[in-house]
Design a protein around this motif. Structure first.
Motif, PDB file in Angstrom:
ATOM      1  N   LEU A 192      68.142   9.688  34.713  1.00 24.18           N
ATOM      2  CA  LEU A 192      68.850   9.550  35.979  1.00 24.18           C
ATOM      3  C   LEU A 192      69.279   8.118  36.267  1.00 24.18           C
ATOM      4  CD1 LEU A 192      66.714  11.962  38.205  1.00 24.18           C
ATOM      5  CD2 LEU A 192      68.835  12.434  36.975  1.00 24.18           C
ATOM      6  N   ARG A 193      68.722   7.150  35.526  1.00 24.70           N
ATOM      7  CA  ARG A 193      69.117   5.752  35.720  1.00 24.70           C
ATOM      8  C   ARG A 193      70.351   5.384  34.893  1.00 24.70           C
ATOM      9  NH1 ARG A 193      65.577   2.255  38.096  1.00 24.70           N
ATOM     10  NH2 ARG A 193      66.363   0.518  36.855  1.00 24.70           N
ATOM     11  N   ALA A 194      70.797   6.301  34.028  1.00 28.94           N
ATOM     12  CA  ALA A 194      71.882   5.973  33.105  1.00 28.94           C
ATOM     13  C   ALA A 194      73.168   5.589  33.826  1.00 28.94           C
ATOM     14  CB  ALA A 194      72.155   7.149  32.161  1.00 28.94           C
ATOM     15  N   ASN A 195      73.411   6.158  34.992  1.00 30.81           N
ATOM     16  CA  ASN A 195      74.564   5.745  35.790  1.00 30.81           C
ATOM     17  C   ASN A 195      74.120   5.462  37.225  1.00 30.81           C
ATOM     18  OD1 ASN A 195      74.092   8.416  36.533  1.00 30.81           O
ATOM     19  ND2 ASN A 195      76.243   8.805  37.011  1.00 30.81           N
ATOM     20  N   GLY A 196      72.912   4.912  37.339  1.00 31.39           N
ATOM     21  CA  GLY A 196      72.382   4.554  38.649  1.00 31.39           C
ATOM     22  C   GLY A 196      72.967   3.249  39.153  1.00 31.39           C
ATOM     23  N   LYS A 197      72.425   2.793  40.243  1.00 32.77           N
ATOM     24  CA  LYS A 197      72.945   1.588  40.896  1.00 32.77           C
ATOM     25  C   LYS A 197      72.087   0.360  40.644  1.00 32.77           C
ATOM     26  CE  LYS A 197      75.281   4.167  44.568  1.00 32.77           C
ATOM     27  NZ  LYS A 197      75.432   4.339  46.050  1.00 32.77           N
ATOM     28  N   GLU A 198      71.087   0.473  39.754  1.00 37.80           N
ATOM     29  CA  GLU A 198      70.243  -0.660  39.410  1.00 37.80           C
ATOM     30  C   GLU A 198      69.964  -0.664  37.918  1.00 37.80           C
ATOM     31  OE1 GLU A 198      67.584  -1.591  43.389  1.00 37.80           O
ATOM     32  OE2 GLU A 198      66.726  -0.267  41.856  1.00 37.80           O
ATOM     33  N   VAL A 199      69.667  -1.843  37.392  1.00 43.37           N
ATOM     34  CA  VAL A 199      69.277  -1.984  35.990  1.00 43.37           C
ATOM     35  C   VAL A 199      68.187  -3.045  35.904  1.00 43.37           C
ATOM     36  CG1 VAL A 199      71.051  -3.731  35.472  1.00 43.37           C
ATOM     37  CG2 VAL A 199      70.135  -2.295  33.628  1.00 43.37           C
ATOM     38  N   LEU A 200      67.223  -2.840  35.014  1.00 41.83           N
ATOM     39  CA  LEU A 200      66.132  -3.790  34.846  1.00 41.83           C
ATOM     40  C   LEU A 200      66.569  -4.948  33.953  1.00 41.83           C
ATOM     41  CD1 LEU A 200      63.114  -1.352  34.300  1.00 41.83           C
ATOM     42  CD2 LEU A 200      63.685  -2.634  36.379  1.00 41.83           C
TER      43      LEU A 200
END
Length: 224
Positions: free
Chosen positions: A67-75
């Motif tokens: 779900l983070r693949a096109n989320g609004k944050e990245v580590l």
């Protein structure tokens, strides 16, 4: 490029989430910066401040399994004193003597200024078939002088075996070296005399064939 540890030798101290446009693609290991308050890939010849290295992949497209693949944050590994590592670039010898290794521009090196590599190291990593080079693979030679003449580079090195045309060497630039470009994936270093990037060499890991780097200009740590 991988985050290795911090300058004090301890574990990586800072990996934090930063805003990113949902459609921006960033791969783990890419050098990144902020643009308009959001994470983007650094330019190949980045001279501005960097934020660090992406600690995860952000595909920029929807993925039901991530779900983070096109989320609004990245580590991002974002510590100003974080040490990063990338593969040491390689050159192919065109000639040599017991105290020189010669390479021409066709072997991947642009024209650098005299003495740019003084204090660095060459490591033999491959012998061409039939090579009479007496050095074993893995042998390290200190670079005591460097000169370029019309695209032919001569590394003067500590005495050893004679490089044969086709023998391959890793180049470990000297501590403080900051010339080059980031590669197409923004995850490694390519040698370039015409760029002065926002990373500098701080060490060598010759057992693993890595160059160690730190940010020269960092978003959170000011400019050099």
């Amino acid at each position: 490029m991988n985050a290795r540890n911090n300058a004090g030798g301890g574990a990586i101290l800072s990996v934090r989430a930063y805003p990113i446009d949902p459609t921006t693609k960033i791969m783990v290991g890419q050098v990144v910066k902020l643009s308009g308050g959001k994470v983007v890939a650094a330019a190949a010849a980045e001279t501005g401040a960097i934020l660090g290295v992406a600690a995860e992949t952000h595909e920029g497209t929807a993925d039901a399994l991530n779900l983070r693949a096109n989320g609004k944050e990245v580590l991002v590994a974002d510590g100003p004193d974080t040490i990063f590592e990338c593969a040491a670039p390689e050159i192919k010898a065109s000639a040599g003597t017991a105290t020189t290794v010669v390479s021409n521009g066709a072997n991947g090196m642009a024209a650098f200024a005299a003495d740019d590599f003084n204090g660095g190291m060459l490591q033999l990593v491959k012998l061409v078939a039939g090579s009479t080079n007496a050095d074993p693979v893995g042998a390290v030679r200190e670079i005591t002088d460097f000169a370029d003449a019309s695209g032919t580079e001569t590394f003067t090195v500590s005495a050893g075996g004679t490089a044969n045309a086709g023998d391959v060497y890793r180049v470990y630039p000297p501590i403080g070296f900051a010339k080059g470009n980031l590669d197409a994936n923004r995850a490694g270093l390519t040698l370039s005399a015409t760029a002065s990037i926002s990373l500098k060499v701080v060490g060598h890991d010759m057992e693993r064939g890595k160059i160690l780097l730190m940010a020269k200009k960092h978003t959170l740590g000011g400019a050099e």
